[in-house]
Design a protein around this motif. Structure first.
Motif, PDB file in Angstrom:
ATOM      1  N   GLU A  58       0.851  -1.194   0.000  1.00 41.76           N
ATOM      2  CA  GLU A  58       0.000   0.000   0.000  1.00 41.76           C
ATOM      3  C   GLU A  58       0.885   1.242   0.000  1.00 41.76           C
ATOM      4  N   ALA A  59       0.596   2.160  -0.914  1.00 42.61           N
ATOM      5  CA  ALA A  59       1.328   3.424  -0.970  1.00 42.61           C
ATOM      6  C   ALA A  59       0.762   4.383   0.064  1.00 42.61           C
ATOM      7  N   LEU A  60       1.625   4.939   0.904  1.00 41.43           N
ATOM      8  CA  LEU A  60       1.201   5.875   1.948  1.00 41.43           C
ATOM      9  C   LEU A  60       2.035   7.138   1.832  1.00 41.43           C
ATOM     10  N   ILE A  61       1.351   8.254   1.692  1.00 46.31           N
ATOM     11  CA  ILE A  61       2.066   9.500   1.414  1.00 46.31           C
ATOM     12  C   ILE A  61       2.698  10.067   2.681  1.00 46.31           C
ATOM     13  N   ARG A  62       3.844  10.698   2.495  1.00 41.71           N
ATOM     14  CA  ARG A  62       4.543  11.420   3.559  1.00 41.71           C
ATOM     15  C   ARG A  62       4.908  12.788   3.025  1.00 41.71           C
ATOM     16  N   TRP A  63       4.915  13.772   3.899  1.00 42.01           N
ATOM     17  CA  TRP A  63       5.304  15.132   3.505  1.00 42.01           C
ATOM     18  C   TRP A  63       6.531  15.524   4.309  1.00 42.01           C
ATOM     19  N   ARG A  64       7.626  15.696   3.584  1.00 40.23           N
ATOM     20  CA  ARG A  64       8.849  16.157   4.242  1.00 40.23           C
ATOM     21  C   ARG A  64       8.839  17.680   4.194  1.00 40.23           C
ATOM     22  N   HIS A  65       8.354  18.272   5.273  1.00 39.86           N
ATOM     23  CA  HIS A  65       8.196  19.726   5.337  1.00 39.86           C
ATOM     24  C   HIS A  65       9.542  20.363   5.677  1.00 39.86           C
ATOM     25  N   VAL A  93       0.406  10.898  -6.516  1.00 39.39           N
ATOM     26  CA  VAL A  93       0.509   9.618  -5.810  1.00 39.39           C
ATOM     27  C   VAL A  93       0.331   8.453  -6.797  1.00 39.39           C
ATOM     28  N   ILE A  94      -0.719   8.537  -7.606  1.00 39.25           N
ATOM     29  CA  ILE A  94      -1.020   7.417  -8.503  1.00 39.25           C
ATOM     30  C   ILE A  94       0.076   7.244  -9.558  1.00 39.25           C
ATOM     31  N   ARG A  95       0.525   8.364 -10.142  1.00 46.52           N
ATOM     32  CA  ARG A  95       1.575   8.258 -11.164  1.00 46.52           C
ATOM     33  C   ARG A  95       2.878   7.724 -10.576  1.00 46.52           C
ATOM     34  N   GLN A  96       3.233   8.222  -9.386  1.00 46.02           N
ATOM     35  CA  GLN A  96       4.472   7.766  -8.740  1.00 46.02           C
ATOM     36  C   GLN A  96       4.369   6.297  -8.326  1.00 46.02           C
ATOM     37  N   ALA A  97       3.230   5.915  -7.780  1.00 50.22           N
ATOM     38  CA  ALA A  97       3.037   4.528  -7.331  1.00 50.22           C
ATOM     39  C   ALA A  97       3.148   3.568  -8.519  1.00 50.22           C
ATOM     40  N   CYS A  98       2.566   3.943  -9.656  1.00 44.04           N
ATOM     41  CA  CYS A  98       2.657   3.087 -10.853  1.00 44.04           C
ATOM     42  C   CYS A  98       4.110   2.956 -11.309  1.00 44.04           C
ATOM     43  N   ARG A  99       4.822   4.083 -11.306  1.00 41.53           N
ATOM     44  CA  ARG A  99       6.245   4.037 -11.705  1.00 41.53           C
ATOM     45  C   ARG A  99       7.045   3.143 -10.766  1.00 41.53           C
TER      46      ARG A  99
END
Ligand code: C2E
Ligand code: CA
Ligand code: CA
Ligand code: CA
Length: 275
Positions: A58-65, A93-99
């Motif tokens: 599962e792809a889970l987003i993180r934000w490096r602030h 998210v979707i484009r990166q996860a597919c790549r």
């Protein structure tokens, strides 16, 4: 007191004012975060119990602030959703996860979370078709996770979108199953491929006398509907053992692995047998 846009005075509690300002700052920062490449995806593996193999992540987003360090999605996804920024963020998210998934073994799929506001955008299906085509990822290796929130505002379009995704070969999962009011009726409204049992039920295994009853029931339901059942938030060997007994097909949780940075995933996968 502050003069608002219409020339009238509005009174704020000082702490309310501070909260509003923090929110405005977060909003401004978030609007720039995509261009500044501050988002990252981490991947949490899912283990198929029968074969003892990692079948997907599962792809889970993180934000490096830049100032605040790592920010949890729980602290910015709701705001992104509210102001519509979830649409471009979700596309990333979707484009990166597919790549990323293209670099994994071919039997592994990638699951992305799609929020209600994303679901309402007209472009979702076209964007997914484009993400698959650009990355070369076969549709069957992409999974879309939706929560009850998506189905809550159910209309013709929602179901049509779900069916279009399914016709493409994309799989659809019901996330956080059991936490809302009408999980069961939603299961009836659409042929999901997978049910993800919310981690609160996994926690109940140890703390409530009949904690396993719900897991057993959902696992049985999944089986009779031909759906995969994933137990979320599995943290201990005892929980894993119970879940195996109750008949869930897959598990996800810290016991298997915490979400892993994309670059570190291949090292983790080496510790599991390949098909
Ligand atoms: P979720 O979809 O239910 O994702 C599972 C969450 O549970 C993740 O939190 C994961 O790190 C955490 N988790 C996994 N295993 C365990 C465990 O064994 N114990 C405990 N205590 N927690 C575990 P995370 O990464 O903080 O994400 C929180 C939520 O943010 C997600 O819940 C999802 O609703 C949302 N989210 C994350 N990434 C995205 C995204 O790309 N798009 C959208 N729309 N929402 C996202
Ligand atoms: Ca999810
Ligand atoms: Ca979940
Ligand atoms: Ca959740």
């Amino acid at each position: 007191a502050k003069l608002d846009g219409r020339g009238t005075y509005r009174f704020f509690e000082p702490e309310m004012d501070a909260r509003m300002q923090a929110r405005r700052k977060l909003e401004l920062d978030m609007r720039q975060a995509l261009a500044r490449r501050e988002f990252q995806l981490h991947y949490q593996p899912q283990l198929h119990l029968e074969s003892d193999r990692i079948t997907g992540c599962e792809a889970l987003i993180r934000w490096r602030h830049p100032e605040r360090g790592m920010i949890s999605p729980l602290d910015f996804i709701p705001l992104a959703e509210e102001i519509g920024l979830i649409v471009p963020i979700g596309e990333w998210v979707i484009r990166q996860a597919c790549r990323d998934a293209m670099t994994w073994p071919a039997h592994m799929s990638v699951a992305v979370n799609v929020s209600p506001a994303q679901f309402k955008s007209d472009r979702l299906v076209e964007m997914i078709i484009s993400a698959l085509a650009t990355s070369g990822l076969p549709a069957r290796r992409l999974e879309v996770e939706i929560t009850e929130g998506v189905l809550l505002q159910q209309n013709e379009r929602t179901l049509q979108t779900l069916h279009r995704l399914r016709e493409l070969g994309v799989r659809v999962s019901m996330d956080d199953f059991g936490t809302g009011y009408s999980s069961l009726s939603y299961l009836q409204s659409f042929p999901f491929d997978k049910i993800k049992i919310d981690r609160s039920f996994v926690k109940d295994l140890a703390t409530k006398p009949d904690g396993e009853a719900i897991i057993r029931a959902v696992a049985g339901l999944g089986k009779s509907l031909g759906m995969t059942t994933v137990a979320e938030g599995v943290e201990t060997p005892e929980q894993l053992q119970r879940i195996r007994l109750e008949g869930c097909t897959d598990v996800q949780g810290y016991l298997i692995s915490k979400p892993i940075a994309a670059d570190d995933l291949s090292a983790f996968l080496m510790t599991y047998p390949l098909p």
